[in-house]
Design a protein around this motif. Structure first.
Motif, PDB file in Angstrom:
ATOM      1  N   ILE A 222       0.827  -1.200   0.000  1.00  0.00           N
ATOM      2  CA  ILE A 222       0.000   0.000   0.000  1.00  0.00           C
ATOM      3  C   ILE A 222       0.875   1.269   0.000  1.00  0.00           C
ATOM      4  O   ILE A 222       2.005   1.252   0.480  1.00  0.00           O
ATOM      5  CB  ILE A 222      -0.973   0.021   1.193  1.00  0.00           C
ATOM      6  N   GLN A 223       0.314   2.313  -0.516  1.00  0.00           N
ATOM      7  CA  GLN A 223       1.050   3.579  -0.631  1.00  0.00           C
ATOM      8  C   GLN A 223       0.898   4.405   0.635  1.00  0.00           C
ATOM      9  O   GLN A 223      -0.163   4.428   1.271  1.00  0.00           O
ATOM     10  CB  GLN A 223       0.511   4.367  -1.828  1.00  0.00           C
ATOM     11  N   PHE A 224       1.980   5.085   0.998  1.00  0.00           N
ATOM     12  CA  PHE A 224       1.948   6.029   2.116  1.00  0.00           C
ATOM     13  C   PHE A 224       2.163   7.410   1.500  1.00  0.00           C
ATOM     14  O   PHE A 224       3.280   7.865   1.295  1.00  0.00           O
ATOM     15  CB  PHE A 224       3.079   5.694   3.097  1.00  0.00           C
ATOM     16  N   PRO A 225       1.046   8.110   1.173  1.00  0.00           N
ATOM     17  CA  PRO A 225       1.159   9.366   0.404  1.00  0.00           C
ATOM     18  C   PRO A 225       1.710  10.529   1.204  1.00  0.00           C
ATOM     19  O   PRO A 225       1.596  10.585   2.428  1.00  0.00           O
ATOM     20  CB  PRO A 225      -0.279   9.621  -0.030  1.00  0.00           C
ATOM     21  N   LYS A 226       2.280  11.469   0.482  1.00  0.00           N
ATOM     22  CA  LYS A 226       2.753  12.703   1.101  1.00  0.00           C
ATOM     23  C   LYS A 226       1.568  13.546   1.560  1.00  0.00           C
ATOM     24  O   LYS A 226       0.458  13.397   1.091  1.00  0.00           O
ATOM     25  CB  LYS A 226       3.575  13.517   0.102  1.00  0.00           C
ATOM     26  N   PHE A 227       1.855  14.469   2.484  1.00  0.00           N
ATOM     27  CA  PHE A 227       0.856  15.455   2.863  1.00  0.00           C
ATOM     28  C   PHE A 227       1.547  16.804   2.999  1.00  0.00           C
ATOM     29  O   PHE A 227       2.437  16.965   3.793  1.00  0.00           O
ATOM     30  CB  PHE A 227       0.186  15.090   4.194  1.00  0.00           C
TER      31      PHE A 227
END
Length: 227
Positions: A222-227
């Motif tokens: 799974i992706q851990f997106p930027k914020f």
């Protein structure tokens, strides 16, 4: 006429009985749920920062939710118990930081916290009043730093993909208990780390092993997106 009066009285007594039954409803444990803002904003068309500005790039509290061991949960248990900002006025600045709203239009968070109290918090009134409910959630947030736990394991919010089991293991290593992971899907159909569920005893103070976990609906990576 007497028959109608008796019928009305009986109906009132039945309503009162079920009202008391609902208010005294027990539960088995809490889900303490935190969400990653990058995933919330990446997969919804309407993501707005609160009036206090863009939240920190950190997991934020979603809620503290009473649950049953069979997977069900109580909700909206006391319609007479309203959210009263004055009861937590000295906690507001901390709640704004740790429990931010991302809903649109941009707002001060009161609607979000009201919803959490009315739907979930009122079902814990046998254990926690309104102030204790919000204090409990804030204290639980202080007990576990999810972002730090993941970063220590080399899992960072950089849009990269990570093994779901590695994410679970990193959190378990930090907390001592197996978490539940909820994913969402962005516009590119990527499965993303969205919410982390940890289980808490009915006092709202101690983490426990989850009697039941929500369905993950995640891919193996799974992706851990930027914020």
């Amino acid at each position: 006429m007497k028959l109608n009066s008796c019928s009305i009285l009986l109906n009132l007594l039945i309503l009162q009985y079920f009202s008391v039954l609902c208010l005294s409803q027990d539960f088995d444990f809490f889900y303490f749920v935190q969400q990653w803002p990058g995933s919330y904003c990446d997969s919804r068309q309407s993501c707005c920062y609160p009036k206090t500005g863009k939240p920190a790039a950190d997991f934020g509290i979603h809620g503290l939710w009473p649950n049953y061991k069979d997977g069900g949960y109580p909700s909206n248990c006391n319609p007479d118990s309203r959210f009263d900002k004055s009861e937590i006025s000295d906690l507001i600045s901390t709640i704004e930081k740790e429990w931010p709203t991302l809903s649109c239009p941009s707002n001060d968070g009161i609607k979000f916290w009201t919803h959490e109290w009315v739907k979930h918090g009122t079902c814990s009134e046998s254990e926690l009043d309104q102030r204790e409910y919000f204090e409990a959630a804030l204290k639980l947030k202080q007990k576990v730093n999810l972002l730090q736990a993941l970063t220590n394991a080399g899992i960072k919010p950089n849009d990269e993909f990570y093994e779901l089991e590695d994410i679970k293991d990193a959190i378990k290593e930090a907390v001592g208990f197996t978490p539940g992971i909820e994913c969402n899907v962005d516009s590119s159909r990527n499965s993303q780390l969205y919410q982390v569920y940890l289980c808490v005893d009915t006092s709202g103070s101690e983490f426990i092993e989850c009697p039941v976990l929500p369905r993950p609906r995640c891919g193996s990576r799974i992706q851990f997106p930027k914020f």
